[in-house]
Design an enzyme around this catalytic site. Structure first.
Site, PDB file in Angstrom:
ATOM      1  N   CYS A  57      -6.122   2.210   5.661  1.00 41.47           N
ATOM      2  CA  CYS A  57      -6.707   0.951   6.285  1.00 41.47           C
ATOM      3  C   CYS A  57      -5.914   0.399   7.505  1.00 41.47           C
ATOM      4  O   CYS A  57      -4.987   0.898   8.002  1.00 41.47           O
ATOM      5  CB  CYS A  57      -6.677  -0.160   4.867  1.00 41.47           C
TER       6      CYS A  57
ATOM      7  N   GLU B  51       1.002   3.981   1.771  1.00 43.72           N
ATOM      8  CA  GLU B  51       1.480   4.464   3.025  1.00 43.72           C
ATOM      9  C   GLU B  51       2.613   3.347   3.804  1.00 43.72           C
ATOM     10  O   GLU B  51       3.879   4.005   4.165  1.00 43.72           O
ATOM     11  CB  GLU B  51       0.357   4.356   4.074  1.00 43.72           C
TER      12      GLU B  51
ATOM     13  N   HIS C 265       0.782  -1.292   0.211  1.00 47.55           N
ATOM     14  CA  HIS C 265       0.028   0.027   0.038  1.00 47.55           C
ATOM     15  C   HIS C 265       1.138   1.245   0.007  1.00 47.55           C
ATOM     16  O   HIS C 265       2.127   1.300   0.484  1.00 47.55           O
ATOM     17  CB  HIS C 265      -0.880   0.032   1.338  1.00 47.55           C
TER      18      HIS C 265
ATOM     19  N   CYS D  87      -2.528  -0.205   6.966  1.00 52.22           N
ATOM     20  CA  CYS D  87      -1.581   1.132   7.014  1.00 52.22           C
ATOM     21  C   CYS D  87      -1.634   1.684   8.334  1.00 52.22           C
ATOM     22  O   CYS D  87      -0.465   2.487   8.779  1.00 52.22           O
ATOM     23  CB  CYS D  87      -2.086   2.081   6.012  1.00 52.22           C
TER      24      CYS D  87
END
Length: 165
Positions: A90, A62, A60, A93
């Site tokens: 999410c 992040e 992801h 993250c």
């Protein structure tokens, strides 16, 4: 001493950078997520979602920004740094942000905007709110008693050269 206006402008600039990264990535078949870690001294570590490009469900934006900052700084502790991201983190993250010891996380779009765009993380947020029995039906996670289960912790405690974290 900075003014509230300067701080707001700084915040918006970094968030816009994350949004621009996300839009650019989405335009070339990447995920529509971007993030920037900014250290206390102003160094920036931008990243985009690489899940499909890297065949890595943990890639992801992040997480990628945190990884980039940690590698470049030679540290796993990002205290003093801030994460700016195009969308609400999410649970993965957010957990990475906590482990990295970031000072703050700011996001532009929220989880409802993401769901409307085809990225509904509601199941993940709900997973942690469920009882253990309900979670077990979704993803069995079971403790198995093993005699040697604490061996790694004893080895850790006995290692005089370990790096605390």
């Amino acid at each position: 001493m900075s003014t509230v206006h300067e701080e707001t402008t700084h915040l918006q600039t970094h968030l816009q950078h994350a949004v621009d990264l996300a839009a650019e990535n989405a335009a070339v078949d990447g995920g529509p997520f971007g993030a920037v870690v900014v250290t206390a001294d102003g160094r920036e570590f931008p990243a985009v979602n690489r899940v499909t490009a890297d065949h890595d469900p943990t890639a992801h934006a992040e997480v990628m920004a945190i990884r980039s900052a940690c590698r470049a700084l030679g540290a796993f502790d990002l205290s003093g740094a801030v994460l700016y991201t195009s969308c609400e983190p999410c649970p993965l993250c957010l957990s990475a942000s906590l482990w990295a010891r970031l000072d703050a996380v700011y996001f532009a779009a929220d989880r409802h905007d993401a769901a409307a765009g085809g990225f509904d993380d509601a199941e993940f947020y709900e997973f942690f709110a469920r009882s253990a029995q309900e979670r077990d039906r979704a993803l069995p996670v079971r403790h198995v008693l093993l005699a040697a289960r604490t061996e790694p912790f004893r080895a850790w405690a006995g290692n005089a050269h370990r790096t605390e974290y």
